[in-house]
Design a protein around this motif. Sequence first.
Motif, PDB file in Angstrom:
ATOM      1  N   LEU A  48       0.827  -1.205   0.000  1.00  0.00           N
ATOM      2  CA  LEU A  48       0.000   0.000   0.000  1.00  0.00           C
ATOM      3  C   LEU A  48       0.864   1.258   0.000  1.00  0.00           C
ATOM      4  O   LEU A  48       0.521   2.263  -0.631  1.00  0.00           O
ATOM      5  N   LEU A  49       1.983   1.193   0.691  1.00  0.00           N
ATOM      6  CA  LEU A  49       2.904   2.325   0.735  1.00  0.00           C
ATOM      7  C   LEU A  49       3.687   2.448  -0.569  1.00  0.00           C
ATOM      8  O   LEU A  49       3.724   3.512  -1.197  1.00  0.00           O
ATOM      9  N   HIS A  50       4.298   1.373  -0.988  1.00  0.00           N
ATOM     10  CA  HIS A  50       5.163   1.393  -2.164  1.00  0.00           C
ATOM     11  C   HIS A  50       4.397   1.770  -3.435  1.00  0.00           C
ATOM     12  O   HIS A  50       4.875   2.539  -4.278  1.00  0.00           O
ATOM     13  N   ASP A  51       3.178   1.253  -3.571  1.00  0.00           N
ATOM     14  CA  ASP A  51       2.434   1.453  -4.814  1.00  0.00           C
ATOM     15  C   ASP A  51       1.852   2.853  -4.953  1.00  0.00           C
ATOM     16  O   ASP A  51       1.310   3.193  -6.018  1.00  0.00           O
ATOM     17  N   LEU A  52       1.973   3.671  -3.917  1.00  0.00           N
ATOM     18  CA  LEU A  52       1.599   5.078  -4.077  1.00  0.00           C
ATOM     19  C   LEU A  52       2.448   5.739  -5.162  1.00  0.00           C
ATOM     20  O   LEU A  52       2.023   6.711  -5.795  1.00  0.00           O
ATOM     21  N   GLU A  53       3.648   5.189  -5.387  1.00  0.00           N
ATOM     22  CA  GLU A  53       4.522   5.718  -6.432  1.00  0.00           C
ATOM     23  C   GLU A  53       3.932   5.492  -7.821  1.00  0.00           C
ATOM     24  O   GLU A  53       4.327   6.155  -8.782  1.00  0.00           O
ATOM     25  N   GLN A  54       2.999   4.547  -7.936  1.00  0.00           N
ATOM     26  CA  GLN A  54       2.382   4.246  -9.224  1.00  0.00           C
ATOM     27  C   GLN A  54       1.174   5.142  -9.512  1.00  0.00           C
ATOM     28  O   GLN A  54       0.460   4.920 -10.482  1.00  0.00           O
ATOM     29  N   LEU A  55       0.946   6.137  -8.656  1.00  0.00           N
ATOM     30  CA  LEU A  55      -0.243   6.975  -8.781  1.00  0.00           C
ATOM     31  C   LEU A  55       0.120   8.446  -8.994  1.00  0.00           C
ATOM     32  O   LEU A  55      -0.175   9.305  -8.155  1.00  0.00           O
ATOM     33  N   PRO A  56       0.748   8.777 -10.114  1.00  0.00           N
ATOM     34  CA  PRO A  56       1.095  10.186 -10.366  1.00  0.00           C
ATOM     35  C   PRO A  56      -0.139  11.065 -10.549  1.00  0.00           C
ATOM     36  O   PRO A  56      -0.048  12.282 -10.422  1.00  0.00           O
ATOM     37  N   GLY A  57      -1.286  10.457 -10.836  1.00  0.00           N
ATOM     38  CA  GLY A  57      -2.503  11.218 -11.030  1.00  0.00           C
ATOM     39  C   GLY A  57      -3.285  11.485  -9.752  1.00  0.00           C
ATOM     40  O   GLY A  57      -4.422  11.948  -9.807  1.00  0.00           O
ATOM     41  N   TRP A  58      -2.684  11.175  -8.593  1.00  0.00           N
ATOM     42  CA  TRP A  58      -3.306  11.461  -7.306  1.00  0.00           C
ATOM     43  C   TRP A  58      -2.702  12.734  -6.725  1.00  0.00           C
ATOM     44  O   TRP A  58      -1.509  12.998  -6.890  1.00  0.00           O
ATOM     45  N   PRO A  59      -3.498  13.513  -5.978  1.00  0.00           N
ATOM     46  CA  PRO A  59      -2.934  14.698  -5.312  1.00  0.00           C
ATOM     47  C   PRO A  59      -1.854  14.296  -4.308  1.00  0.00           C
ATOM     48  O   PRO A  59      -2.014  13.303  -3.583  1.00  0.00           O
ATOM     49  N   GLU A  60      -0.780  15.053  -4.257  1.00  0.00           N
ATOM     50  CA  GLU A  60       0.296  14.757  -3.308  1.00  0.00           C
ATOM     51  C   GLU A  60      -0.211  14.791  -1.871  1.00  0.00           C
ATOM     52  O   GLU A  60       0.252  14.014  -1.028  1.00  0.00           O
ATOM     53  N   LYS A  61      -1.169  15.664  -1.602  1.00  0.00           N
ATOM     54  CA  LYS A  61      -1.728  15.757  -0.245  1.00  0.00           C
ATOM     55  C   LYS A  61      -2.319  14.427   0.194  1.00  0.00           C
ATOM     56  O   LYS A  61      -2.105  13.977   1.332  1.00  0.00           O
ATOM     57  N   VAL A  62      -3.061  13.779  -0.688  1.00  0.00           N
ATOM     58  CA  VAL A  62      -3.702  12.503  -0.345  1.00  0.00           C
ATOM     59  C   VAL A  62      -2.652  11.414  -0.173  1.00  0.00           C
ATOM     60  O   VAL A  62      -2.723  10.609   0.769  1.00  0.00           O
ATOM     61  N   LYS A  63      -1.664  11.390  -1.048  1.00  0.00           N
ATOM     62  CA  LYS A  63      -0.615  10.371  -0.924  1.00  0.00           C
ATOM     63  C   LYS A  63       0.186  10.554   0.359  1.00  0.00           C
ATOM     64  O   LYS A  63       0.579   9.576   1.006  1.00  0.00           O
ATOM     65  N   THR A  64       0.409  11.794   0.743  1.00  0.00           N
ATOM     66  CA  THR A  64       1.116  12.070   2.007  1.00  0.00           C
ATOM     67  C   THR A  64       0.289  11.602   3.193  1.00  0.00           C
ATOM     68  O   THR A  64       0.822  11.013   4.144  1.00  0.00           O
ATOM     69  N   MET A  65      -1.018  11.851   3.155  1.00  0.00           N
ATOM     70  CA  MET A  65      -1.891  11.402   4.238  1.00  0.00           C
ATOM     71  C   MET A  65      -1.861   9.886   4.384  1.00  0.00           C
ATOM     72  O   MET A  65      -1.804   9.351   5.496  1.00  0.00           O
ATOM     73  N   GLN A  66      -1.886   9.187   3.253  1.00  0.00           N
ATOM     74  CA  GLN A  66      -1.834   7.721   3.319  1.00  0.00           C
ATOM     75  C   GLN A  66      -0.462   7.247   3.797  1.00  0.00           C
ATOM     76  O   GLN A  66      -0.367   6.310   4.601  1.00  0.00           O
ATOM     77  N   THR A  67       0.592   7.894   3.331  1.00  0.00           N
ATOM     78  CA  THR A  67       1.947   7.538   3.771  1.00  0.00           C
ATOM     79  C   THR A  67       2.071   7.678   5.280  1.00  0.00           C
ATOM     80  O   THR A  67       2.604   6.787   5.968  1.00  0.00           O
ATOM     81  N   ASN A  68       1.578   8.783   5.809  1.00  0.00           N
ATOM     82  CA  ASN A  68       1.669   9.006   7.261  1.00  0.00           C
ATOM     83  C   ASN A  68       0.807   8.024   8.036  1.00  0.00           C
ATOM     84  O   ASN A  68       1.172   7.610   9.141  1.00  0.00           O
ATOM     85  N   TRP A  69      -0.350   7.675   7.490  1.00  0.00           N
ATOM     86  CA  TRP A  69      -1.234   6.740   8.199  1.00  0.00           C
ATOM     87  C   TRP A  69      -0.616   5.335   8.240  1.00  0.00           C
ATOM     88  O   TRP A  69      -0.706   4.641   9.241  1.00  0.00           O
ATOM     89  N   ILE A  70       0.015   4.934   7.146  1.00  0.00           N
ATOM     90  CA  ILE A  70       0.699   3.632   7.135  1.00  0.00           C
ATOM     91  C   ILE A  70       1.884   3.673   8.096  1.00  0.00           C
ATOM     92  O   ILE A  70       2.141   2.713   8.827  1.00  0.00           O
ATOM     93  N   GLY A  71       2.609   4.779   8.115  1.00  0.00           N
ATOM     94  CA  GLY A  71       3.622   5.038   9.133  1.00  0.00           C
ATOM     95  C   GLY A  71       4.751   4.017   9.193  1.00  0.00           C
ATOM     96  O   GLY A  71       4.979   3.380  10.226  1.00  0.00           O
ATOM     97  N   ARG A  72       5.494   3.866   8.132  1.00  0.00           N
ATOM     98  CA  ARG A  72       6.597   2.899   8.099  1.00  0.00           C
ATOM     99  C   ARG A  72       7.801   3.409   8.885  1.00  0.00           C
ATOM    100  O   ARG A  72       8.221   4.546   8.725  1.00  0.00           O
ATOM    101  N   SER A  73       8.349   2.554   9.742  1.00  0.00           N
ATOM    102  CA  SER A  73       9.535   2.908  10.528  1.00  0.00           C
ATOM    103  C   SER A  73      10.530   1.756  10.482  1.00  0.00           C
ATOM    104  O   SER A  73      10.166   0.596  10.709  1.00  0.00           O
ATOM    105  N   GLU A  74      11.787   2.067  10.181  1.00  0.00           N
ATOM    106  CA  GLU A  74      12.854   1.064  10.215  1.00  0.00           C
ATOM    107  C   GLU A  74      13.614   1.197  11.525  1.00  0.00           C
ATOM    108  O   GLU A  74      13.956   2.303  11.945  1.00  0.00           O
TER     109      GLU A  74
END
Length: 828
Positions: A202-228
Amino acid sequence: MKDRYDFTEVEARWQQYWAENNFYKVTEDPQKTKYYNLEMFPYPSGNLHMGHVRNYAIGDVVSRYKTMRGFNVLHPMGWDAFGLPAENAAIKHHVHPAKWTKSNIVTMREQLKELGISYDWDREIGSCFPDYYRWTQWLFLRLFEKGLAYRKDATVNWCPSCATVLANEQVVDGACERCDTGVEKKKLEQWFFKITDYAERLLHDLEQLPGWPEKVKTMQTNWIGRSEGVEFNFTVEGSEDQISVFTTRHDTVFGVTYLVLAPEHPLVEKLTRGTAYEQPVQEFVKRISQMNEIIRTSLELEKEGLMIGARAINPMNGEAIPILIANYVLMEYGTGAVMGVPAHDERDFEFARKYKLPIRVVIQPAESTLEVDQIDAAFTGEGIMVNSGPFSGLPNEEGKKAVANFMESKGIGQAKVHYRLRDWLISRQRYWGAPIPIVYCEKCGLKPVPDQDLPVILPTDVEFKVNGSNPLTVSPTFMNTTCPDCGGPAKRETDTMDTFVCSSWYFLRFASPHTDQAPFLKEHVDYWMNVDQYIGGVEHAILHLMYARFFTKVLYDLGLIKVQEPFQNLLTQGMVLKDGAKMSKSKGNVVSPEQIIHTYGADTARLFILFASPPEKDLEWSDQGVEGCFRFLNRVWRLVASYSDRVAGIEVPSSFPKLEGSERELRRWTHYALRKVTLDIETRFNFNTAISAIMELVNALYHYQAQVAPEEQDVRVVKEGLESLILLLAPFTPHLTEELWQAIGHTESVHLQAWPAYEEEALVEDEITIVVQVNGKVREKVRVPAGLGRAELQTTVLAMDEVQRLLQGKQLVKVVAVPDKLVSLVLK
């Protein structure tokens, strides 16, 4: 053609024509390029509001435009029809939710038809109907078989007013997003979907969505919240109990001076049992358990903690450190334990100061030295590791890798990736939802309902009580069933599914809505998917959009579809405001779409809501703006009426001979509008500026009519302008343009015409406006022939009367001529 624009008669007649001819019905056509355009389907609340009108008007422009560009356009509509409001209405009005919902659907369907939206109504679906939720249940069983649907005891968000469980995403500032009641914590056995298994995709494939607003992709990225980071264990002093922690700051592990457990951590009771700490710890745990998760994770929360009388051993240096419990650590996040490094974490620093816990510096800034007794804030930047055993002297980023390698080599810990994303809680203790297809047999245990026994139908012998309790639990016809394995008596699951489950796959059902053999036919889904353009509110950025992406990936893995993302392009439209606030009954600032349609017509309502603001921005309602759009459409009507008889029999040539003067200028305005509107719709969805260009074309046509005597007018140029005007307006005002297209001599629908192309040659101007500057300031704007060279431009401009007046009594020192742009004069 009538002189007066009677929108009531025009709109009713064309709506009837479209309905009788099944005008917007679409089928799969391998010979044509498909375009799947979809607005988020609405909850049938009873009446459209202006937010709906905006959403659907935007989508309709896209659909009509793409159809005119030759695409095979799928533009369907349905109803997200399960949910709490129907049950609340049942209690308040003593009407069954199904009856209330169906009545609302009838009303809203008619309102959408009155707006002239180009839906293929043959594909209409409703998530509350058995022929739909049968397949929602079927999909649940596929997730169950795959190990992605499971049941467990969980502390959940409970709304006492709605008497149901809420997902984390449905709790806003500690309250139920629907009724604003404070949310409590409650322990229940619940059903979950294992969305965490898909976190990385779900996180990685956001890169396949250039037609999505960056705001929405950022919101999803933060909600998934990946930490190494690294996960490792502290041992409880004097026992073999282990406390696992996950950290992204393993470079600070030598600076750990205390350990904090979640009050719910299973070791808390064990470590305090029979000690002097037992009672105060129990009281603390009980008090904190009444706080919901949102409050406990808030940055504004005052951090509270309590010693539990036990210590843990740091595996990296053997130091014994105190164990506390605190309100800001949650069992559901990470491991339920957090290491405290007050010198290098702001929260830990404040907590350590409050409870007088030790602070140890283990990272020094490169250009200064921190002394514990002198620091008044945590140092969180990069630096050099100190007081860290063999790792002292390393830059801390390099030290992270070294510490991680050391821990793994010694069996102390291992590198891990953690996610903030939690599994999706789908259980709801309500009636009006898709029943979960599970039965419980005393002999065989938990058993899925066989596919051939679907759907599990909602019963009608239910009573809705004010306390909000689930009527399914007291319906004997629903509860009592037989075990599919042994045939003995069994009980049905009484939880229903979160309504977001229904909306996580509806876009697939539209591809083949009438099949009773499967949720969708693969060949139809393979033709239509994925959705080319999805339109809806940004409030769905995390919930619906994340869940729809999850379902799509699961169905891809099951081999049911061939796409991994549901929505190629996403437009999140802004809200409709009045007096600076969102329209709401409580504020008394609601404008009824029905009122606007009755007074001005659907085309005026559509035009205003598309013209007043770019679609992604909030729109401020303006009664004057609506009246202005109405006047404009009347102006268009009068213009066409004044020419209709003269142009009806005229053919527009495929190419014009070289034109001069007014005719050439009118053609330039026509093709300027064609280019501007095409680019604004095709590349930017800037409908407001597209409409502005159409208005400029109307002005140009009126100007030509006023400046050139009727007998001298070139009606071929006029008809080209009128045809272009009507075709450009067609996606925005579909009823009016049908009528006008017929009025100028055509018999086929305007919406079946090809989108007009613009000619670059027609856009070339004979004359252009250039600026005349004097000593760097603009003093004049003059018209000159286009394409003049520097010398010709200088000579032409200097000879003009208005420029000669600027030169009087002055010495011309220098002239700079920039072709087609400006002439700059330096005078003394």
